[in-house]
Scaffold this motif. Structure first.
Motif, short mmCIF file in Angstrom:
data_model
loop_
_atom_site.label_atom_id
_atom_site.label_comp_id
_atom_site.label_asym_id
_atom_site.label_seq_id
_atom_site.Cartn_x
_atom_site.Cartn_y
_atom_site.Cartn_z
N SER A 84 39.51 -37.36 2.99
CA SER A 84 39.99 -36.13 3.64
C SER A 84 41.43 -35.80 3.29
N ARG A 118 44.69 -35.83 0.17
CA ARG A 118 44.96 -35.82 -1.27
C ARG A 118 46.44 -36.03 -1.50
N THR A 170 48.43 -33.74 1.36
CA THR A 170 47.83 -32.56 1.98
C THR A 170 46.36 -32.83 2.24
N ALA A 171 45.74 -32.02 3.08
CA ALA A 171 44.31 -32.18 3.39
C ALA A 171 43.46 -31.59 2.27
N THR A 172 42.34 -32.21 2.00
CA THR A 172 41.45 -31.71 0.94
C THR A 172 40.60 -30.53 1.41
N ASP A 173 40.50 -30.32 2.72
CA ASP A 173 39.64 -29.25 3.24
C ASP A 173 40.45 -28.10 3.83
N GLY A 174 41.75 -28.02 3.51
CA GLY A 174 42.58 -26.94 4.02
C GLY A 174 42.92 -27.04 5.48
N ALA A 175 42.86 -28.22 6.06
CA ALA A 175 43.17 -28.41 7.48
C ALA A 175 44.65 -28.14 7.74
N THR A 235 46.55 -31.53 11.87
CA THR A 235 45.38 -32.35 11.55
C THR A 235 45.70 -33.35 10.45
N THR A 236 46.45 -32.90 9.44
CA THR A 236 46.84 -33.80 8.36
C THR A 236 47.68 -34.96 8.88
N ARG A 256 45.40 -37.42 10.66
CA ARG A 256 44.62 -38.20 9.70
C ARG A 256 45.48 -39.26 9.02
#
Length: 271
Positions: free
Chosen positions: A169, A171, A194-199, A203-204, A207
Protein backbone atom coordinates in the motif's frame (compact mmCIF):
# COMPACT_ATOMS: atom_id res chain seq x y z
CA UNK A 1 65.48 -30.21 13.98
CA UNK A 2 63.48 -32.14 16.56
CA UNK A 3 61.67 -28.95 17.53
CA UNK A 4 60.71 -28.26 13.93
CA UNK A 5 59.58 -31.84 13.38
CA UNK A 6 57.02 -31.43 16.18
CA UNK A 7 55.47 -28.32 14.67
CA UNK A 8 52.58 -30.10 12.99
CA UNK A 9 50.04 -28.84 15.52
CA UNK A 10 51.16 -25.28 14.84
CA UNK A 11 50.41 -25.70 11.14
CA UNK A 12 47.01 -27.22 11.89
CA UNK A 13 46.07 -24.37 14.22
CA UNK A 14 47.09 -21.77 11.64
CA UNK A 15 45.11 -23.56 8.93
CA UNK A 16 42.09 -23.97 11.22
CA UNK A 17 42.02 -20.24 12.00
CA UNK A 18 41.65 -19.54 8.28
CA UNK A 19 38.24 -21.21 8.54
CA UNK A 20 36.98 -18.01 10.15
CA UNK A 21 36.59 -16.81 6.57
CA UNK A 22 33.23 -18.61 6.48
CA UNK A 23 31.61 -16.35 9.10
CA UNK A 24 31.24 -13.13 7.05
CA UNK A 25 31.14 -15.14 3.82
CA UNK A 26 27.77 -16.60 4.91
CA UNK A 27 26.55 -13.00 5.09
CA UNK A 28 27.60 -12.42 1.50
CA UNK A 29 30.53 -10.17 2.51
CA UNK A 30 33.39 -11.41 0.35
CA UNK A 31 36.03 -8.81 1.22
CA UNK A 32 35.20 -9.01 4.93
CA UNK A 33 35.71 -12.76 4.67
CA UNK A 34 39.27 -12.04 3.55
CA UNK A 35 39.73 -9.65 6.50
CA UNK A 36 38.43 -12.29 8.93
CA UNK A 37 40.66 -15.01 7.51
CA UNK A 38 43.76 -12.81 7.51
CA UNK A 39 43.26 -11.48 11.01
CA UNK A 40 42.35 -14.92 12.34
CA UNK A 41 45.56 -16.41 10.97
CA UNK A 42 47.62 -13.54 12.37
CA UNK A 43 46.19 -13.88 15.90
CA UNK A 44 46.02 -17.66 16.18
CA UNK A 45 49.19 -18.13 14.13
CA UNK A 46 51.05 -15.70 16.39
CA UNK A 47 50.09 -17.79 19.39
CA UNK A 48 50.82 -21.10 17.67
CA UNK A 49 54.28 -20.11 16.47
CA UNK A 50 55.25 -17.70 19.23
CA UNK A 51 54.27 -19.62 22.35
CA UNK A 52 56.84 -21.57 24.30
CA UNK A 53 54.16 -23.85 25.71
CA UNK A 54 54.00 -27.50 24.77
CA UNK A 55 51.64 -29.12 22.33
CA UNK A 56 48.86 -29.75 24.86
CA UNK A 57 48.60 -26.20 26.20
CA UNK A 58 49.32 -24.73 22.79
CA UNK A 59 46.48 -26.59 21.07
CA UNK A 60 43.95 -25.91 23.85
CA UNK A 61 44.67 -22.17 23.90
CA UNK A 62 44.80 -21.97 20.10
CA UNK A 63 41.45 -23.71 19.69
CA UNK A 64 40.08 -21.51 22.46
CA UNK A 65 41.13 -18.40 20.52
CA UNK A 66 39.32 -19.65 17.42
CA UNK A 67 36.18 -20.39 19.45
CA UNK A 68 36.26 -16.96 21.14
CA UNK A 69 36.64 -15.18 17.80
CA UNK A 70 33.73 -17.15 16.30
CA UNK A 71 31.58 -16.52 19.39
CA UNK A 72 32.27 -12.78 19.27
CA UNK A 73 31.20 -12.68 15.63
CA UNK A 74 27.99 -14.58 16.42
CA UNK A 75 27.07 -12.31 19.34
CA UNK A 76 27.91 -9.18 17.35
CA UNK A 77 25.82 -10.14 14.34
CA UNK A 78 22.89 -11.62 16.27
CA UNK A 79 20.18 -8.95 15.75
CA UNK A 80 18.08 -9.63 18.88
CA UNK A 81 15.25 -7.69 17.23
CA UNK A 82 17.53 -4.66 16.73
CA UNK A 83 19.46 -3.28 13.76
CA UNK A 84 22.55 -5.42 13.21
CA UNK A 85 25.87 -3.81 14.11
CA UNK A 86 28.36 -3.15 11.29
CA UNK A 87 31.47 -5.24 10.76
CA UNK A 88 33.57 -2.83 12.88
CA UNK A 89 31.71 -4.19 15.90
CA UNK A 90 33.02 -7.75 15.69
CA UNK A 91 36.38 -6.61 14.34
CA UNK A 92 36.89 -4.39 17.38
CA UNK A 93 36.21 -7.42 19.57
CA UNK A 94 38.74 -9.41 17.60
CA UNK A 95 41.30 -6.65 18.07
CA UNK A 96 40.80 -6.94 21.82
CA UNK A 97 41.46 -10.68 21.63
CA UNK A 98 44.58 -9.97 19.58
CA UNK A 99 45.76 -7.42 22.13
CA UNK A 100 45.29 -9.90 24.99
CA UNK A 101 47.16 -12.56 23.04
CA UNK A 102 49.98 -10.11 22.32
CA UNK A 103 50.21 -9.07 25.97
CA UNK A 104 50.32 -12.69 27.12
CA UNK A 105 53.13 -13.53 24.72
CA UNK A 106 55.19 -10.48 25.71
CA UNK A 107 54.62 -11.21 29.41
CA UNK A 108 55.71 -14.81 28.94
CA UNK A 109 58.83 -13.73 27.09
CA UNK A 110 59.81 -11.18 29.74
CA UNK A 111 59.03 -13.46 32.67
CA UNK A 112 60.68 -16.57 31.24
CA UNK A 113 63.48 -15.37 28.95
CA UNK A 114 65.27 -17.81 26.70
CA UNK A 115 68.67 -18.95 28.03
CA UNK A 116 70.07 -18.47 24.53
CA UNK A 117 69.85 -14.97 23.05
CA UNK A 118 69.27 -16.10 19.47
CA UNK A 119 67.86 -19.48 18.53
CA UNK A 120 65.01 -20.89 16.46
CA UNK A 121 62.47 -20.25 19.23
CA UNK A 122 63.52 -16.61 19.56
CA UNK A 123 63.33 -15.99 15.82
CA UNK A 124 59.93 -17.66 15.67
CA UNK A 125 58.65 -15.54 18.56
CA UNK A 126 59.76 -12.29 16.92
CA UNK A 127 58.28 -13.31 13.57
CA UNK A 128 54.97 -14.01 15.34
CA UNK A 129 54.76 -10.97 17.61
CA UNK A 130 55.79 -8.24 15.15
CA UNK A 131 52.89 -8.75 12.66
CA UNK A 132 50.37 -9.13 15.50
CA UNK A 133 51.59 -5.95 17.22
CA UNK A 134 51.50 -4.01 13.94
CA UNK A 135 47.93 -5.08 13.15
CA UNK A 136 46.62 -4.42 16.67
CA UNK A 137 48.22 -0.97 16.91
CA UNK A 138 47.37 0.22 13.40
CA UNK A 139 43.82 -1.11 13.31
CA UNK A 140 43.12 -0.16 16.91
CA UNK A 141 44.10 3.43 16.25
CA UNK A 142 42.27 3.65 12.95
CA UNK A 143 39.11 2.19 14.40
CA UNK A 144 38.50 5.09 16.73
CA UNK A 145 39.48 7.85 14.30
CA UNK A 146 36.40 9.72 13.16
CA UNK A 147 34.00 7.19 14.72
CA UNK A 148 34.06 7.89 18.44
CA UNK A 149 31.65 10.57 19.61
CA UNK A 150 32.08 12.98 22.52
CA UNK A 151 29.95 10.77 24.78
CA UNK A 152 32.18 7.74 24.01
CA UNK A 153 29.67 6.12 21.68
CA UNK A 154 30.25 4.98 18.13
CA UNK A 155 28.01 5.96 15.24
CA UNK A 156 26.72 3.59 12.59
CA UNK A 157 25.23 4.75 9.31
CA UNK A 158 21.51 4.31 8.68
CA UNK A 159 20.73 1.36 6.42
CA UNK A 160 17.72 1.02 4.16
CA UNK A 161 16.77 -2.33 5.70
CA UNK A 162 15.85 -0.48 8.90
CA UNK A 163 12.96 1.00 6.93
CA UNK A 164 12.40 -1.19 3.86
CA UNK A 165 10.73 -3.13 2.36
CA UNK A 166 7.45 -1.23 2.36
CA UNK A 167 4.04 -2.91 2.24
CA UNK A 168 2.11 -3.00 -1.05
CA UNK A 169 0.00 0.00 0.00
CA UNK A 170 3.05 2.30 0.16
CA UNK A 171 5.62 3.38 -2.41
CA UNK A 172 9.11 4.78 -1.88
CA UNK A 173 9.52 8.02 -3.83
CA UNK A 174 13.09 8.83 -2.84
CA UNK A 175 15.77 7.81 -0.34
CA UNK A 176 18.67 9.96 0.80
CA UNK A 177 21.07 8.16 3.21
CA UNK A 178 22.65 11.43 4.40
CA UNK A 179 20.40 14.37 3.58
CA UNK A 180 21.99 16.42 6.35
CA UNK A 181 24.92 15.78 8.61
CA UNK A 182 27.97 17.11 10.37
CA UNK A 183 31.27 15.87 11.73
CA UNK A 184 32.29 12.39 12.89
CA UNK A 185 29.84 10.61 10.62
CA UNK A 186 26.56 11.96 11.98
CA UNK A 187 23.81 11.93 9.33
CA UNK A 188 20.07 12.18 8.98
CA UNK A 189 18.55 9.89 6.35
CA UNK A 190 15.30 10.88 4.64
CA UNK A 191 12.78 8.55 3.02
CA UNK A 192 9.87 10.07 1.09
CA UNK A 193 6.84 7.78 0.88
CA UNK A 194 3.43 8.04 -0.73
CA UNK A 195 0.38 5.78 -0.95
CA UNK A 196 0.02 3.58 -4.03
CA UNK A 197 -3.77 4.04 -4.13
CA UNK A 198 -3.90 7.84 -3.84
CA UNK A 199 -4.86 7.80 -0.16
CA UNK A 200 -4.70 10.98 1.89
CA UNK A 201 -1.67 12.03 3.89
CA UNK A 202 -3.34 11.03 7.16
CA UNK A 203 -3.93 7.51 5.84
CA UNK A 204 -0.35 7.30 4.59
CA UNK A 205 0.93 8.32 8.04
CA UNK A 206 -1.19 5.65 9.74
CA UNK A 207 0.03 2.99 7.31
CA UNK A 208 3.64 4.03 7.82
CA UNK A 209 3.37 4.02 11.62
CA UNK A 210 1.80 0.54 11.57
CA UNK A 211 4.53 -0.73 9.21
CA UNK A 212 7.37 0.75 11.23
CA UNK A 213 6.04 -0.59 14.51
CA UNK A 214 5.94 -4.05 12.95
CA UNK A 215 9.63 -3.60 12.09
CA UNK A 216 10.42 -2.86 15.72
CA UNK A 217 10.34 0.92 15.85
CA UNK A 218 8.56 2.01 19.07
CA UNK A 219 6.90 5.06 17.53
CA UNK A 220 4.77 7.16 19.87
CA UNK A 221 2.74 10.34 19.18
CA UNK A 222 4.55 13.46 20.34
CA UNK A 223 3.54 17.10 19.56
CA UNK A 224 2.43 16.74 15.96
CA UNK A 225 4.75 13.89 15.09
CA UNK A 226 5.56 10.26 15.76
CA UNK A 227 8.91 9.60 17.39
CA UNK A 228 10.91 6.58 18.52
CA UNK A 229 14.47 5.32 18.92
CA UNK A 230 16.17 1.92 18.69
CA UNK A 231 19.43 0.64 20.09
CA UNK A 232 21.97 -1.06 17.81
CA UNK A 233 22.89 -4.67 18.52
CA UNK A 234 26.50 -5.72 18.93
CA UNK A 235 29.42 -5.72 21.33
CA UNK A 236 30.31 -2.03 21.24
CA UNK A 237 28.50 0.99 22.65
CA UNK A 238 26.71 2.34 19.56
CA UNK A 239 24.57 5.45 19.43
CA UNK A 240 20.88 4.58 18.99
CA UNK A 241 19.01 5.57 15.85
CA UNK A 242 16.13 8.03 16.17
CA UNK A 243 13.15 8.10 13.83
CA UNK A 244 10.37 10.64 13.41
CA UNK A 245 7.68 11.67 10.92
CA UNK A 246 5.25 14.57 11.07
CA UNK A 247 1.50 14.01 11.25
CA UNK A 248 0.67 17.28 9.46
CA UNK A 249 2.00 18.60 6.18
CA UNK A 250 5.50 19.91 6.65
CA UNK A 251 6.51 23.52 5.91
CA UNK A 252 8.18 24.21 2.52
CA UNK A 253 11.75 24.57 3.93
CA UNK A 254 11.54 21.00 5.28
CA UNK A 255 9.57 19.27 2.54
CA UNK A 256 11.24 19.11 -0.86
CA UNK A 257 9.22 20.96 -3.54
CA UNK A 258 9.56 17.99 -5.88
CA UNK A 259 7.88 15.60 -3.45
CA UNK A 260 4.40 14.40 -4.49
CA UNK A 261 1.38 15.85 -2.78
CA UNK A 262 0.27 13.93 0.34
CA UNK A 263 3.71 12.28 0.61
CA UNK A 264 5.29 11.70 4.01
CA UNK A 265 8.96 12.05 4.85
CA UNK A 266 10.47 9.67 7.41
CA UNK A 267 13.66 10.82 9.12
CA UNK A 268 16.24 8.50 10.71
CA UNK A 269 19.11 10.10 12.59
CA UNK A 270 22.26 8.50 14.08
CA UNK A 271 23.08 11.31 16.51
Amino acid sequence: MATRAGDGWRWWLSAGSAGLVMLPYWQGESWLAVVAATFGVIVVGAWAWGTRSGRGVGVVVGVGLIVVLAAMFAVSQWPRGLPVAPWLDWFAGWLMVGAVCLAAMVFSRVTYPSPVEWNWVSVRWIASVVPLAAVVLLCGGGLTYGQLDADLRFRVSVREDEFLPLPMSLRLVSAEPCASGGSAGNCTAEFVVTATDGASRGTTVNRLVAHLRERGWPLQPERGRYYGSREISGLMHWKPHRMWLYTEEEPPPVLEPASPRDSVTVYIDNT
